[in-house]
Design a protein around this motif. Structure first.
Motif, PDB file in Angstrom:
ATOM      1  N   UNK A  75       0.838  -1.192   0.000  1.00 32.14           N
ATOM      2  CA  UNK A  75       0.000   0.000   0.000  1.00 32.14           C
ATOM      3  C   UNK A  75       0.877   1.247   0.000  1.00 32.14           C
ATOM      4  N   UNK A  76       0.411   2.293  -0.669  1.00 32.05           N
ATOM      5  CA  UNK A  76       1.114   3.568  -0.779  1.00 32.05           C
ATOM      6  C   UNK A  76       2.388   3.468  -1.620  1.00 32.05           C
ATOM      7  N   UNK A  77       2.580   2.361  -2.336  1.00 35.75           N
ATOM      8  CA  UNK A  77       3.821   2.164  -3.081  1.00 35.75           C
ATOM      9  C   UNK A  77       3.530   1.621  -4.471  1.00 35.75           C
ATOM     10  N   UNK A  78       4.305   2.080  -5.462  1.00 35.04           N
ATOM     11  CA  UNK A  78       4.267   1.515  -6.803  1.00 35.04           C
ATOM     12  C   UNK A  78       5.664   1.024  -7.146  1.00 35.04           C
ATOM     13  N   UNK A  79       5.732  -0.085  -7.841  1.00 35.69           N
ATOM     14  CA  UNK A  79       7.010  -0.670  -8.234  1.00 35.69           C
ATOM     15  C   UNK A  79       7.175  -0.526  -9.739  1.00 35.69           C
ATOM     16  N   UNK A  80       8.276   0.091 -10.162  1.00 39.72           N
ATOM     17  CA  UNK A  80       8.605   0.225 -11.580  1.00 39.72           C
ATOM     18  C   UNK A  80       9.744  -0.738 -11.872  1.00 39.72           C
ATOM     19  N   UNK A  81       9.516  -1.672 -12.804  1.00 38.82           N
ATOM     20  CA  UNK A  81      10.569  -2.654 -13.058  1.00 38.82           C
ATOM     21  C   UNK A  81      10.606  -3.088 -14.509  1.00 38.82           C
ATOM     22  N   UNK A  82      11.805  -3.472 -14.932  1.00 38.08           N
ATOM     23  CA  UNK A  82      12.060  -4.111 -16.213  1.00 38.08           C
ATOM     24  C   UNK A  82      13.192  -5.096 -15.986  1.00 38.08           C
ATOM     25  N   UNK A  83      13.649  -5.810 -17.007  1.00 39.38           N
ATOM     26  CA  UNK A  83      14.680  -6.819 -16.760  1.00 39.38           C
ATOM     27  C   UNK A  83      15.963  -6.278 -16.137  1.00 39.38           C
ATOM     28  N   UNK A  84      16.222  -4.962 -16.240  1.00 33.82           N
ATOM     29  CA  UNK A  84      17.491  -4.420 -15.756  1.00 33.82           C
ATOM     30  C   UNK A  84      17.367  -3.588 -14.482  1.00 33.82           C
ATOM     31  N   UNK A  85      16.209  -3.012 -14.221  1.00 27.46           N
ATOM     32  CA  UNK A  85      16.081  -2.100 -13.082  1.00 27.46           C
ATOM     33  C   UNK A  85      14.826  -2.399 -12.276  1.00 27.46           C
ATOM     34  N   UNK A  86      14.821  -1.924 -11.043  1.00 28.49           N
ATOM     35  CA  UNK A  86      13.690  -2.079 -10.141  1.00 28.49           C
ATOM     36  C   UNK A  86      13.685  -0.880  -9.197  1.00 28.49           C
ATOM     37  N   UNK A  87      12.553  -0.170  -9.131  1.00 27.73           N
ATOM     38  CA  UNK A  87      12.496   1.055  -8.342  1.00 27.73           C
ATOM     39  C   UNK A  87      11.125   1.199  -7.699  1.00 27.73           C
ATOM     40  N   UNK A  88      11.105   1.595  -6.424  1.00 23.19           N
ATOM     41  CA  UNK A  88       9.850   1.857  -5.723  1.00 23.19           C
ATOM     42  C   UNK A  88       9.606   3.356  -5.628  1.00 23.19           C
ATOM     43  N   UNK A  89       8.330   3.755  -5.802  1.00 22.08           N
ATOM     44  CA  UNK A  89       7.956   5.154  -5.621  1.00 22.08           C
ATOM     45  C   UNK A  89       6.759   5.209  -4.679  1.00 22.08           C
ATOM     46  N   UNK A  90       6.605   6.325  -3.990  1.00 21.60           N
ATOM     47  CA  UNK A  90       5.503   6.500  -3.041  1.00 21.60           C
ATOM     48  C   UNK A  90       4.293   7.115  -3.738  1.00 21.60           C
ATOM     49  N   UNK A  91       3.115   6.645  -3.368  1.00 19.61           N
ATOM     50  CA  UNK A  91       1.856   7.176  -3.888  1.00 19.61           C
ATOM     51  C   UNK A  91       0.918   7.466  -2.724  1.00 19.61           C
ATOM     52  N   UNK A  92       0.051   8.453  -2.915  1.00 17.69           N
ATOM     53  CA  UNK A  92      -0.967   8.750  -1.915  1.00 17.69           C
ATOM     54  C   UNK A  92      -2.258   8.009  -2.264  1.00 17.69           C
ATOM     55  N   UNK A  93      -3.019   7.642  -1.229  1.00 11.96           N
ATOM     56  CA  UNK A  93      -4.205   6.796  -1.397  1.00 11.96           C
ATOM     57  C   UNK A  93      -5.203   7.308  -2.430  1.00 11.96           C
ATOM     58  N   UNK A  94      -5.639   8.544  -2.298  1.00  9.96           N
ATOM     59  CA  UNK A  94      -6.742   9.059  -3.105  1.00  9.96           C
ATOM     60  C   UNK A  94      -6.240   9.942  -4.254  1.00  9.96           C
ATOM     61  N   UNK A  95      -5.040   9.698  -4.673  1.00  7.93           N
ATOM     62  CA  UNK A  95      -4.416  10.504  -5.713  1.00  7.93           C
ATOM     63  C   UNK A  95      -4.748   9.953  -7.095  1.00  7.93           C
TER      64      UNK A  95
END
Length: 381
Positions: free
Chosen positions: A150-170
Protein backbone atom coordinates in the motif's frame (compact mmCIF):
# COMPACT_ATOMS: atom_id res chain seq x y z
CA UNK A 1 10.84 34.83 -7.42
CA UNK A 2 13.88 36.63 -8.80
CA UNK A 3 15.56 36.35 -12.18
CA UNK A 4 17.97 33.72 -10.83
CA UNK A 5 15.00 31.44 -10.07
CA UNK A 6 13.82 31.66 -13.67
CA UNK A 7 17.30 31.05 -15.07
CA UNK A 8 17.45 27.85 -13.00
CA UNK A 9 13.99 26.72 -14.15
CA UNK A 10 14.18 24.04 -16.88
CA UNK A 11 10.78 25.01 -18.25
CA UNK A 12 11.78 28.66 -18.62
CA UNK A 13 15.06 27.69 -20.34
CA UNK A 14 13.29 25.24 -22.63
CA UNK A 15 10.77 27.94 -23.62
CA UNK A 16 13.52 30.41 -24.51
CA UNK A 17 15.28 27.79 -26.67
CA UNK A 18 12.12 26.28 -28.21
CA UNK A 19 9.29 28.84 -28.06
CA UNK A 20 5.88 27.50 -29.07
CA UNK A 21 2.40 28.96 -29.20
CA UNK A 22 1.32 26.77 -26.27
CA UNK A 23 4.23 27.81 -24.06
CA UNK A 24 3.88 31.48 -25.01
CA UNK A 25 0.24 31.33 -23.92
CA UNK A 26 1.19 29.56 -20.70
CA UNK A 27 3.75 32.21 -19.65
CA UNK A 28 1.40 35.05 -20.60
CA UNK A 29 -1.29 33.53 -18.38
CA UNK A 30 1.23 32.92 -15.60
CA UNK A 31 2.30 36.57 -15.65
CA UNK A 32 -1.29 37.83 -15.61
CA UNK A 33 -1.84 35.84 -12.41
CA UNK A 34 1.50 36.88 -10.89
CA UNK A 35 2.05 40.51 -11.84
CA UNK A 36 4.54 40.97 -8.99
CA UNK A 37 7.13 38.84 -10.76
CA UNK A 38 6.88 40.50 -14.17
CA UNK A 39 9.99 42.64 -13.64
CA UNK A 40 12.34 39.79 -12.60
CA UNK A 41 10.78 37.67 -15.35
CA UNK A 42 11.67 40.25 -18.00
CA UNK A 43 15.12 40.67 -16.45
CA UNK A 44 15.63 36.90 -16.74
CA UNK A 45 14.71 37.02 -20.44
CA UNK A 46 17.20 39.86 -21.00
CA UNK A 47 19.92 38.03 -19.09
CA UNK A 48 19.26 34.79 -20.95
CA UNK A 49 19.52 36.48 -24.35
CA UNK A 50 22.78 38.16 -23.39
CA UNK A 51 24.22 34.81 -22.34
CA UNK A 52 23.00 33.22 -25.57
CA UNK A 53 24.78 35.97 -27.50
CA UNK A 54 28.03 35.26 -25.67
CA UNK A 55 28.10 38.19 -23.24
CA UNK A 56 29.59 37.48 -19.78
CA UNK A 57 27.24 39.39 -17.47
CA UNK A 58 26.74 37.33 -14.31
CA UNK A 59 28.57 38.02 -11.08
CA UNK A 60 31.36 35.72 -9.89
CA UNK A 61 29.12 33.87 -7.44
CA UNK A 62 26.81 32.93 -10.29
CA UNK A 63 29.40 31.36 -12.58
CA UNK A 64 27.84 27.92 -12.06
CA UNK A 65 24.54 29.21 -13.51
CA UNK A 66 26.42 30.73 -16.43
CA UNK A 67 28.13 27.45 -17.30
CA UNK A 68 24.91 25.46 -16.87
CA UNK A 69 22.93 27.83 -19.07
CA UNK A 70 25.59 27.78 -21.78
CA UNK A 71 25.49 23.99 -21.74
CA UNK A 72 21.68 23.92 -22.00
CA UNK A 73 21.68 26.43 -24.83
CA UNK A 74 24.25 24.44 -26.80
CA UNK A 75 22.32 21.22 -26.28
CA UNK A 76 19.13 23.00 -27.26
CA UNK A 77 20.64 23.93 -30.61
CA UNK A 78 21.34 20.29 -31.37
CA UNK A 79 18.11 18.70 -30.12
CA UNK A 80 14.45 19.32 -30.90
CA UNK A 81 13.32 18.78 -27.32
CA UNK A 82 14.86 18.89 -23.85
CA UNK A 83 13.76 16.58 -21.05
CA UNK A 84 11.21 18.37 -18.95
CA UNK A 85 11.92 17.40 -15.32
CA UNK A 86 11.42 20.25 -12.88
CA UNK A 87 9.67 20.73 -9.57
CA UNK A 88 9.19 24.46 -10.02
CA UNK A 89 5.86 26.19 -9.53
CA UNK A 90 5.70 26.80 -13.27
CA UNK A 91 6.03 23.09 -14.06
CA UNK A 92 3.31 22.20 -11.55
CA UNK A 93 0.96 24.71 -13.14
CA UNK A 94 1.77 23.24 -16.55
CA UNK A 95 0.76 19.68 -15.67
CA UNK A 96 -2.55 20.00 -17.51
CA UNK A 97 -0.83 21.56 -20.52
CA UNK A 98 1.98 19.02 -20.91
CA UNK A 99 -0.19 16.14 -22.19
CA UNK A 100 -1.65 18.37 -24.90
CA UNK A 101 1.73 19.85 -25.74
CA UNK A 102 3.60 16.57 -26.02
CA UNK A 103 1.00 14.07 -27.11
CA UNK A 104 -0.71 16.29 -29.69
CA UNK A 105 2.49 17.91 -30.95
CA UNK A 106 2.75 17.64 -34.73
CA UNK A 107 5.80 17.74 -36.96
CA UNK A 108 6.21 21.36 -38.02
CA UNK A 109 7.66 20.43 -41.40
CA UNK A 110 5.06 20.70 -44.13
CA UNK A 111 4.48 17.94 -46.65
CA UNK A 112 5.91 18.64 -50.08
CA UNK A 113 3.43 19.42 -52.87
CA UNK A 114 2.30 16.22 -54.57
CA UNK A 115 2.75 14.12 -51.44
CA UNK A 116 0.27 12.91 -48.86
CA UNK A 117 1.02 12.02 -45.28
CA UNK A 118 -0.03 9.31 -42.83
CA UNK A 119 0.49 9.80 -39.12
CA UNK A 120 2.57 12.19 -37.12
CA UNK A 121 5.83 12.06 -35.18
CA UNK A 122 5.85 12.58 -31.43
CA UNK A 123 8.74 14.66 -30.17
CA UNK A 124 9.08 13.23 -26.68
CA UNK A 125 10.98 9.96 -26.29
CA UNK A 126 10.03 9.00 -22.75
CA UNK A 127 7.06 7.45 -21.04
CA UNK A 128 5.92 9.90 -18.35
CA UNK A 129 4.09 9.30 -15.08
CA UNK A 130 2.36 12.31 -13.55
CA UNK A 131 1.76 11.63 -9.87
CA UNK A 132 0.98 14.40 -7.40
CA UNK A 133 3.31 17.28 -8.28
CA UNK A 134 5.99 15.01 -9.73
CA UNK A 135 6.80 13.96 -13.30
CA UNK A 136 8.71 10.69 -13.57
CA UNK A 137 10.28 9.20 -16.70
CA UNK A 138 9.84 5.46 -17.20
CA UNK A 139 11.84 3.20 -19.50
CA UNK A 140 10.17 1.60 -22.51
CA UNK A 141 8.46 -1.77 -21.90
CA UNK A 142 8.63 -1.31 -18.13
CA UNK A 143 5.90 -2.52 -15.78
CA UNK A 144 4.33 -0.14 -13.26
CA UNK A 145 2.82 -2.26 -10.48
CA UNK A 146 0.42 -0.76 -7.91
CA UNK A 147 -0.87 -4.10 -6.59
CA UNK A 148 1.84 -4.75 -3.99
CA UNK A 149 2.50 -2.71 -0.88
CA UNK A 150 0.00 0.00 0.00
CA UNK A 151 1.11 3.57 -0.78
CA UNK A 152 3.82 2.16 -3.08
CA UNK A 153 4.27 1.52 -6.80
CA UNK A 154 7.01 -0.67 -8.23
CA UNK A 155 8.60 0.23 -11.58
CA UNK A 156 10.57 -2.65 -13.06
CA UNK A 157 12.06 -4.11 -16.21
CA UNK A 158 14.68 -6.82 -16.76
CA UNK A 159 17.49 -4.42 -15.76
CA UNK A 160 16.08 -2.10 -13.08
CA UNK A 161 13.69 -2.08 -10.14
CA UNK A 162 12.50 1.06 -8.34
CA UNK A 163 9.85 1.86 -5.72
CA UNK A 164 7.96 5.15 -5.62
CA UNK A 165 5.50 6.50 -3.04
CA UNK A 166 1.86 7.18 -3.89
CA UNK A 167 -0.97 8.75 -1.91
CA UNK A 168 -4.21 6.80 -1.40
CA UNK A 169 -6.74 9.06 -3.10
CA UNK A 170 -4.42 10.50 -5.71
CA UNK A 171 -5.21 10.44 -9.44
CA UNK A 172 -2.22 9.55 -11.61
CA UNK A 173 -1.66 9.87 -15.35
CA UNK A 174 0.55 7.65 -17.50
CA UNK A 175 1.49 8.95 -20.96
CA UNK A 176 3.00 6.52 -23.47
CA UNK A 177 4.26 8.35 -26.59
CA UNK A 178 4.46 6.89 -30.09
CA UNK A 179 7.28 4.39 -30.38
CA UNK A 180 6.88 3.19 -26.76
CA UNK A 181 4.78 0.68 -24.83
CA UNK A 182 4.15 -0.06 -21.16
CA UNK A 183 2.33 -2.39 -18.75
CA UNK A 184 0.34 -1.15 -15.75
CA UNK A 185 -0.92 -3.39 -12.96
CA UNK A 186 -3.64 -1.53 -11.09
CA UNK A 187 -4.23 -1.65 -7.35
CA UNK A 188 -6.86 -4.40 -7.72
CA UNK A 189 -4.50 -6.59 -9.79
CA UNK A 190 -6.07 -5.76 -13.16
CA UNK A 191 -3.38 -5.80 -15.87
CA UNK A 192 -3.28 -3.18 -18.63
CA UNK A 193 -1.11 -3.23 -21.76
CA UNK A 194 -0.74 0.33 -23.08
CA UNK A 195 0.05 0.72 -26.78
CA UNK A 196 1.93 3.62 -28.36
CA UNK A 197 0.27 7.03 -28.18
CA UNK A 198 -1.89 6.26 -25.14
CA UNK A 199 -2.91 8.35 -22.12
CA UNK A 200 -4.47 6.76 -19.05
CA UNK A 201 -5.70 8.23 -15.76
CA UNK A 202 -6.07 5.93 -12.76
CA UNK A 203 -6.24 6.19 -8.96
CA UNK A 204 -3.55 4.94 -6.60
CA UNK A 205 -6.24 2.91 -4.80
CA UNK A 206 -9.81 1.98 -5.76
CA UNK A 207 -12.72 2.49 -3.38
CA UNK A 208 -14.98 -0.35 -2.23
CA UNK A 209 -17.86 0.93 -4.40
CA UNK A 210 -16.22 1.65 -7.75
CA UNK A 211 -13.20 1.07 -9.95
CA UNK A 212 -12.80 3.70 -12.67
CA UNK A 213 -10.11 4.65 -15.17
CA UNK A 214 -9.96 7.05 -18.15
CA UNK A 215 -8.27 6.06 -21.42
CA UNK A 216 -7.39 7.71 -24.73
CA UNK A 217 -5.41 5.59 -27.17
CA UNK A 218 -5.24 1.78 -27.16
CA UNK A 219 -5.14 -0.72 -24.30
CA UNK A 220 -5.63 -4.43 -23.75
CA UNK A 221 -6.90 -5.06 -20.23
CA UNK A 222 -7.44 -8.16 -18.12
CA UNK A 223 -9.83 -7.09 -15.34
CA UNK A 224 -9.73 -8.76 -11.95
CA UNK A 225 -13.22 -9.96 -11.02
CA UNK A 226 -14.84 -8.39 -7.94
CA UNK A 227 -18.54 -9.28 -7.71
CA UNK A 228 -19.65 -6.19 -5.81
CA UNK A 229 -17.36 -3.65 -7.48
CA UNK A 230 -17.85 -3.17 -11.23
CA UNK A 231 -14.98 -1.86 -13.33
CA UNK A 232 -15.71 1.14 -15.59
CA UNK A 233 -13.54 2.54 -18.39
CA UNK A 234 -14.26 6.01 -19.73
CA UNK A 235 -13.04 6.91 -23.24
CA UNK A 236 -13.71 10.06 -25.30
CA UNK A 237 -16.70 8.31 -26.93
CA UNK A 238 -17.97 5.61 -24.60
CA UNK A 239 -18.38 4.11 -21.14
CA UNK A 240 -17.44 0.43 -20.80
CA UNK A 241 -18.65 -1.52 -17.76
CA UNK A 242 -17.09 -4.92 -16.95
CA UNK A 243 -17.08 -7.42 -14.09
CA UNK A 244 -14.14 -9.66 -14.92
CA UNK A 245 -12.96 -10.04 -18.49
CA UNK A 246 -10.26 -9.31 -21.06
CA UNK A 247 -10.74 -7.04 -24.04
CA UNK A 248 -9.11 -4.47 -26.31
CA UNK A 249 -10.06 -0.78 -26.56
CA UNK A 250 -8.83 1.46 -29.38
CA UNK A 251 -9.87 5.10 -29.01
CA UNK A 252 -7.31 7.45 -30.59
CA UNK A 253 -8.43 11.06 -30.85
CA UNK A 254 -7.40 11.27 -34.53
CA UNK A 255 -9.40 8.17 -35.53
CA UNK A 256 -13.05 8.61 -36.59
CA UNK A 257 -14.09 5.32 -34.97
CA UNK A 258 -13.59 3.70 -31.58
CA UNK A 259 -13.43 -0.09 -31.27
CA UNK A 260 -14.04 -2.41 -28.30
CA UNK A 261 -13.16 -6.07 -28.94
CA UNK A 262 -14.09 -8.69 -26.33
CA UNK A 263 -11.83 -11.71 -25.82
CA UNK A 264 -13.73 -13.32 -22.93
CA UNK A 265 -16.30 -12.40 -20.29
CA UNK A 266 -19.05 -9.84 -20.71
CA UNK A 267 -18.97 -6.06 -21.17
CA UNK A 268 -21.55 -3.35 -21.68
CA UNK A 269 -20.64 -0.53 -24.05
CA UNK A 270 -22.58 2.70 -23.75
CA UNK A 271 -22.23 5.65 -26.13
CA UNK A 272 -24.10 8.92 -26.42
CA UNK A 273 -26.97 7.28 -28.32
CA UNK A 274 -26.66 3.50 -27.87
CA UNK A 275 -26.07 0.64 -25.43
CA UNK A 276 -24.73 -2.80 -26.38
CA UNK A 277 -23.67 -5.92 -24.52
CA UNK A 278 -20.74 -7.79 -26.08
CA UNK A 279 -20.07 -11.52 -26.12
CA UNK A 280 -16.60 -13.04 -26.77
CA UNK A 281 -15.31 -12.61 -30.35
CA UNK A 282 -17.54 -9.58 -30.88
CA UNK A 283 -16.66 -5.96 -31.54
CA UNK A 284 -18.47 -2.71 -30.81
CA UNK A 285 -17.52 -0.01 -33.29
CA UNK A 286 -18.55 3.49 -32.22
CA UNK A 287 -18.91 6.41 -34.61
CA UNK A 288 -20.89 9.62 -34.05
CA UNK A 289 -22.50 8.15 -30.96
CA UNK A 290 -23.82 5.08 -32.80
CA UNK A 291 -22.62 1.55 -31.94
CA UNK A 292 -22.24 -1.06 -34.68
CA UNK A 293 -22.04 -4.75 -33.73
CA UNK A 294 -19.68 -7.19 -35.52
CA UNK A 295 -18.35 -10.74 -35.24
CA UNK A 296 -14.54 -10.67 -35.40
CA UNK A 297 -11.39 -12.74 -35.02
CA UNK A 298 -9.92 -11.25 -31.83
CA UNK A 299 -6.34 -12.09 -32.92
CA UNK A 300 -6.70 -9.35 -35.55
CA UNK A 301 -6.95 -6.80 -32.74
CA UNK A 302 -4.76 -8.01 -29.86
CA UNK A 303 -1.67 -9.28 -31.70
CA UNK A 304 0.21 -6.05 -30.87
CA UNK A 305 0.47 -7.19 -27.24
CA UNK A 306 2.57 -10.15 -28.46
CA UNK A 307 4.66 -8.16 -30.95
CA UNK A 308 2.85 -8.69 -34.26
CA UNK A 309 0.01 -7.35 -36.39
CA UNK A 310 -2.51 -9.91 -37.67
CA UNK A 311 -3.89 -8.41 -40.89
CA UNK A 312 -7.07 -9.53 -42.61
CA UNK A 313 -7.77 -7.42 -45.69
CA UNK A 314 -6.74 -4.25 -43.84
CA UNK A 315 -6.46 -1.03 -45.94
CA UNK A 316 -2.81 -0.07 -46.47
CA UNK A 317 -3.27 3.37 -44.93
CA UNK A 318 -4.45 1.71 -41.70
CA UNK A 319 -1.46 -0.66 -41.72
CA UNK A 320 0.95 2.24 -42.12
CA UNK A 321 -0.84 4.18 -39.38
CA UNK A 322 -0.32 1.27 -36.97
CA UNK A 323 3.35 0.91 -37.96
CA UNK A 324 3.86 4.65 -37.65
CA UNK A 325 2.50 4.72 -34.11
CA UNK A 326 4.47 1.65 -33.08
CA UNK A 327 7.82 3.08 -34.28
CA UNK A 328 7.10 6.84 -34.08
CA UNK A 329 7.55 7.55 -37.79
CA UNK A 330 5.54 9.42 -40.41
CA UNK A 331 4.84 8.00 -43.87
CA UNK A 332 4.60 10.13 -46.99
CA UNK A 333 3.43 8.87 -50.37
CA UNK A 334 2.34 9.88 -53.85
CA UNK A 335 -1.47 10.33 -53.85
CA UNK A 336 -1.51 8.37 -57.13
CA UNK A 337 -0.97 5.27 -54.96
CA UNK A 338 -4.43 4.70 -53.53
CA UNK A 339 -3.58 3.29 -50.11
CA UNK A 340 -7.20 3.53 -48.95
CA UNK A 341 -8.61 1.03 -51.47
CA UNK A 342 -5.71 -1.44 -51.44
CA UNK A 343 -5.62 -4.04 -48.65
CA UNK A 344 -3.22 -6.69 -47.39
CA UNK A 345 -3.42 -9.84 -45.29
CA UNK A 346 -0.92 -11.83 -43.27
CA UNK A 347 1.10 -11.64 -40.08
CA UNK A 348 3.53 -8.72 -39.71
CA UNK A 349 6.06 -9.20 -36.92
CA UNK A 350 7.03 -5.99 -35.12
CA UNK A 351 10.76 -6.47 -34.64
CA UNK A 352 13.05 -3.92 -33.00
CA UNK A 353 14.34 -2.92 -36.43
CA UNK A 354 11.69 -1.05 -38.40
CA UNK A 355 13.46 -1.83 -41.68
CA UNK A 356 12.74 -5.53 -41.16
CA UNK A 357 9.07 -4.62 -40.82
CA UNK A 358 9.11 -2.42 -43.92
CA UNK A 359 10.84 -5.15 -45.93
CA UNK A 360 8.05 -7.54 -44.97
CA UNK A 361 5.45 -4.87 -45.80
CA UNK A 362 7.06 -4.41 -49.23
CA UNK A 363 6.85 -8.14 -49.95
CA UNK A 364 3.19 -8.20 -48.91
CA UNK A 365 2.21 -5.16 -51.00
CA UNK A 366 4.82 -4.84 -53.78
CA UNK A 367 5.42 -1.26 -52.65
CA UNK A 368 8.86 0.19 -52.00
CA UNK A 369 10.12 2.58 -49.32
CA UNK A 370 12.86 5.16 -48.92
CA UNK A 371 14.05 6.72 -45.69
CA UNK A 372 13.76 10.51 -45.99
CA UNK A 373 14.99 11.18 -42.44
CA UNK A 374 15.04 9.46 -39.06
CA UNK A 375 11.29 9.89 -38.72
CA UNK A 376 9.94 10.26 -42.28
CA UNK A 377 9.62 7.37 -44.75
CA UNK A 378 8.46 7.72 -48.36
CA UNK A 379 6.30 4.93 -49.85
CA UNK A 380 6.27 4.46 -53.64
CA UNK A 381 5.50 1.86 -56.27
Amino acid sequence: MNQRDFLCDDLFVYWRIHPTRELNAFWESYLRENEDIRIPFNEAIETFEMIRNGKEILQNDDTSILHELKDKIEKGKRKKLRKLLTSSVAAILLIMLIPTFFILYKNSESVEPGKSSIGEVMSTNHIQLFTGGDILEIDNNSTLDLSGKKHTALIQNPLTRKEIDLKDHQTNKLIVPYGKRSILILADGSKVHLNSGTKMEFPSMFTEKKREIHVEGEIFIEVTKQNNTPFVIYTPHSQITVHGTSFNVSSYSEDPKEAVVLVNGLVEVKSENSVLQLQPNEMAEIENGVILHKQVDVSDYIGWTSGYLQLNRVPLNEVLKKIGRYYNVEFQYDPAIDLYDQTCSGKLFLSENIHDVLEAFSKMTYLQYNKQSDDIIFIHS
